[in-house]
Design a protein around this motif. Structure first.
Motif, PDB file in Angstrom:
ATOM      1  N   ARG A 319     -97.647  17.016 -83.373  1.00  0.00           N
ATOM      2  CA  ARG A 319     -96.301  16.584 -83.768  1.00  0.00           C
ATOM      3  C   ARG A 319     -95.560  15.963 -82.590  1.00  0.00           C
ATOM      4  O   ARG A 319     -94.898  14.922 -82.732  1.00  0.00           O
ATOM      5  N   GLN A 323     -94.597  11.916 -82.215  1.00  0.00           N
ATOM      6  CA  GLN A 323     -93.198  11.555 -81.965  1.00  0.00           C
ATOM      7  C   GLN A 323     -93.083  10.641 -80.752  1.00  0.00           C
ATOM      8  O   GLN A 323     -92.345   9.641 -80.772  1.00  0.00           O
ATOM      9  N   LEU A 389    -100.623  15.205 -90.616  1.00  0.00           N
ATOM     10  CA  LEU A 389     -99.188  15.008 -90.716  1.00  0.00           C
ATOM     11  C   LEU A 389     -98.883  13.878 -91.695  1.00  0.00           C
ATOM     12  O   LEU A 389     -99.684  12.937 -91.835  1.00  0.00           O
TER      13      LEU A 389
END
Length: 420
Positions: A319, A323, A389
């Motif tokens: 994650r 990002q 994701l």
């Protein structure tokens, strides 16, 4: 006791993997292509006999394909990696120590083996073929460089597929027969330099003064000469050194102009890089993101930019890395260009167990390690991408072209071969 090494090398590895589940291809010319079906990266002996060269662009051999019945495949990396792992598992039972050198080559330490080496080499070859179906060549000698040459001779000049060169007279005959370009570490450019010095065979190279050649070239050439003379300079590495950077990039199957497909691509690459980083047991402190247009079309505007994205704390959490990748591509994207490639590079690694806390840095995500461990376990068991994701698409229009890919016979439940 002098060391004895064996090099086990799968023959035409990618092609042999394709033939495992397609016995009808045996005896036919077969080639496997690189990413985006660009160039030839593996050829059967029959394809070689047609004059198809390694690295030949696919469009250049199209005229040969139909008249000669050449079978063409896109690279199926998941299948090849699975078959490679099976071969390695067999080889681990053959010697007390081994080094997996590449996807299709492994060194074995046979020092102290109380069996005739030629017979044991034939046994290794037969067992690998019996248990995995993969044809291999086996070279045996006293240094890794000589072992590489012995393997070359096993595949080129031995009916049994096994060559042993542990005695002086065997090594001398091997050196005199081998072109200098077959010596481990001698590339095309060096081969040209050596030809200018009338060094055309491995024997010629072995006769040179090692220290003088070091001054002319490098310490690597000096070690190569010493190894050709039977003096070990390289040991067996049982495990690869941890990587200092991890890169993941691909050329797109078609040009990309919009930002959103670029975001999807770098998110996908960041996710794959994160898997590799966790497998290595490290966290990273910096990510580099880059995009570029094509470089060969003079009619296209060119653009290439790179962004360095520092991470607020060392991490291997997918994650966090996605990002950072999205922030990086956002900063460097410019409209009006036709992008041909994107990629991410992870760097500045640290061991999570040795982290020094930072009073002013943000807190890492809670239970990050447990979540990522569960993610990797599911994807390892059920196949990459089973859990991902939301930012990472199942596939994209930019994804690598694999129009001729074979099924994942051993690595996808839905593509297991059936017998009727």
């Amino acid at each position: 006791m002098p060391r004895v090494y064996a090099l086990v090398d799968c023959n035409n590895f990618y092609v042999s993997c394709e033939r495992l589940f397609r016995p009808d291809l045996r005896g036919l010319p077969v080639v496997v292509l690189s990413n985006n079906d660009g160039c030839v990266v593996s050829r059967s002996n029959e394809a070689k006999a047609l004059g198809i060269g390694m690295g030949e662009p696919y469009f250049k051999i199209r005229d040969l394909i139909e008249p000669h019945g050449v079978e063409v495949f896109s690279s199926n990396y998941a299948l090849y990696g699975n078959i490679s792992a099976r071969v390695v598992n067999v080889l681990r039972e053959m010697a007390p120590r081994m080094e997996v050198y590449s996807i299709d080559e492994s060194f074995l330490d046979l020092t102290g083996v109380h069996r005739p080496l030629a017979a044991y080499g034939r046994f290794i070859k037969a067992e690998v073929e019996r248990l995995t179906g993969m044809p291999v060549g086996v070279g045996v000698s006293t240094t890794k460089t000589l072992t590489k040459l012995a393997n070359w001779a096993a595949k080129k000049h031995s009916q049994s597929g096994v060559v042993v060169a542990t005695r002086i007279e065997q090594q001398q005959a091997l050196l005199k027969a081998a072109p200098v370009g077959e010596v481990w570490g001698v590339g095309r450019q060096m081969q040209k330099h050596l030809a200018g010095m009338n060094i055309t065979t491995a024997w010629d190279l072995a006769q040179q003064d090692a220290k003088s050649m070091r001054k002319l070239f490098s310490v690597v050439v000096e070690k190569t000469i010493r190894e050709l003379r039977g003096e070990p300079c390289y040991g067996l590495d049982e495990g690869p050194e941890p990587k200092q950077i991890i890169a993941c990039s691909r050329s797109f199957s078609e040009r990309v102009t919009a930002l959103e497909p670029l975001r999807e691509a770098v998110a996908t690459y960041a996710s794959r890089a994160a898997e590799k980083l966790r497998k290595q047991g490290d966290a990273c402190q910096m990510m580099q993101v880059y995009i570029r247009t094509g470089v060969f079309n003079p009619d296209e505007k060119r653009y290439s930019r790179t962004a360095n994205v520092p991470l607020p704390y060392p991490t291997n959490d997918t994650r966090d890395l996605i990002q950072a990748a999205l922030a990086g591509v956002q900063a460097i994207y410019l409209p009006g260009y036709r992008y041909q490639k994107a990629g991410v590079v992870l760097m500045h690694f640290v061991n999570p167990a040795h982290l020094q806390g930072d009073l002013f840095a943000p807190e890492p995500r809670p239970r990050s390690a447990e979540l990522m461990t569960a993610l990797d376990k599911i994807n390892t068991t059920m196949g990459r991408g089973t859990v991902r994701l939301a930012r990472v698409p199942a596939s994209g229009s930019w994804a690598m072209k694999q129009q001729l890919k074979s099924p994942g016979y051993t690595c996808r439940w839905g593509e297991l071969p059936s017998v009727r």
